[in-house]
Enzyme design. Structure first.
Site, mmCIF file in Angstrom:
data_model
loop_
_atom_site.group_PDB
_atom_site.id
_atom_site.type_symbol
_atom_site.label_atom_id
_atom_site.label_comp_id
_atom_site.label_asym_id
_atom_site.label_seq_id
_atom_site.Cartn_x
_atom_site.Cartn_y
_atom_site.Cartn_z
ATOM 1 C CG HIS A 1 -0.076 1.878 1.240
ATOM 2 N ND1 HIS A 1 -0.590 3.111 1.512
ATOM 3 C CD2 HIS A 1 0.015 1.229 2.418
ATOM 4 C CE1 HIS A 1 -0.827 3.197 2.818
ATOM 5 N NE2 HIS A 1 -0.460 2.077 3.387
ATOM 6 N N PRO B 1 -12.366 1.459 -7.954
ATOM 7 C CG PRO B 1 -10.101 1.616 -8.403
ATOM 8 C CD PRO B 1 -11.079 1.033 -7.438
ATOM 9 C CD GLU B 2 -18.122 1.176 -9.601
ATOM 10 O OE1 GLU B 2 -19.030 1.185 -10.444
ATOM 11 O OE2 GLU B 2 -18.309 1.392 -8.393
#
Length: 271
Positions: A88, A2-3
């Site tokens: 997760h 993710p940017e």
DNA sequence: CGCCTACCCTGCTCGC
DNA sequence: TGCGAGCAGGGTAGGC
């Protein structure tokens, strides 16, 4: 990974889920990655901001005896929020109106509570460059700094000249501005092209809700995928013809990152 | 001080 | 089918 566009999309999506809610309890494992979360308990989320790739949940003081706090979240490579727990789930934010889960398969993400603005334990955030889509990102400053910089891609990834650019958007911005990822000491015309490309690529990617790659990693809590991946010109396109000149896109490793570029349109110039 | 490298961490893909 | 090797990489510590 993710940017900025993926983190900004996440920010917009979780804002209605968290704004005004009170954090009653925060559960997590791996305490070395998730620090001081207990300090957020009992606090109400008064705002949700973003700086570079960091989400900043504002936890304003209830009275003068307390400090304003911030809950920092970095999504790492695979982090994201979910409405249901999964295999997760690393951090659970229990609120007065239900729980929200931070999932992160590869555990590169971070969650921490700090005093507002106190980022010394997070050097990248502490020294974060200007937001690429803000007025603070000035072409003149960028051109000047680029003139003496080392290899341009690692320089961008450092978050110092500009914030929020990661591996995908670095490759895309360099393709758009026709610069080799290892080019050093950009000339003013080159730096201006890169400056414009960063703004153009980031604007389009935010509008598209970010990029969701083939493995579907970068989805929002509601399962929605980004749409910008169809506009990638270089990233993950090794061997495919460059859309400008037809030369196969090359893939090299630079600064430990997979790096994609057109060897014809993006030549390395001796400096 | 700035640049470079190793490392963290684990799911997924690929080849045999 | 099973399994091990290789790959993905943002941020940080540590070395030079």
């Amino acid at each position: 990974m993710p940017e900025l566009p993926e983190v900004e999309t996440t920010r917009r999506k979780i804002e209605p889920l968290l704004l005004g809610r009170t954090l009653t309890r925060i559960e997590h494992d791996a305490p070395h990655k998730y620090t001081d979360t207990h300090r957020a308990e009992g606090r109400t989320v008064t705002g949700i901001g973003r700086r570079g790739k960091y989400l900043l949940l504002q936890l304003a003081a209830a009275d003068a005896t307390e400090d304003d706090l911030e809950l920092l979240v970095h999504l790492g490579m695979t982090g994201g929020f979910r409405l249901e727990a999964g295999p997760h789930t690393r951090v659970t934010l229990h609120t007065d109106q239900g729980a929200i889960y931070f999932n992160d398969a590869r555990r590169f993400g971070k969650v921490a509570v700090v005093r507002k603005g106190e980022y010394v334990a997070f050097p990248t955030l502490h020294q974060m460059g200007p937001e690429p889509l803000s007025e603070a990102f000035k072409e003149g400053d960028f051109v000047k700094a680029a003139a003496s910089a080392g290899a341009v891609k690692p320089w961008l990834l450092s978050q110092k000249p500009v914030s929020g650019v990661g591996n995908i958007y670095a490759d895309e911005s360099l393709w758009t501005s026709r610069l080799h990822p290892a080019q050093t000491r950009l000339k003013p015309a080159e730096a201006r092209r890169l400056y414009a490309a960063i703004r153009e690529v980031m604007t389009a990617a935010v509008a598209a809700g970010g990029s969701t790659l083939g493995d579907g990693t970068y989805r929002q809590h509601d399962g929605e995928a980004g749409a910008f991946q169809v506009h990638h010109h270089a990233y993950a396109r090794a061997g495919e013809p460059c859309e400008r000149c037809g030369t196969p896109i090359a893939k090299i490793v630079l600064a430990q990152r997979g790096t994609h570029f057109c060897p014809n349109c993006q030549p390395l110039k001796p400096r």
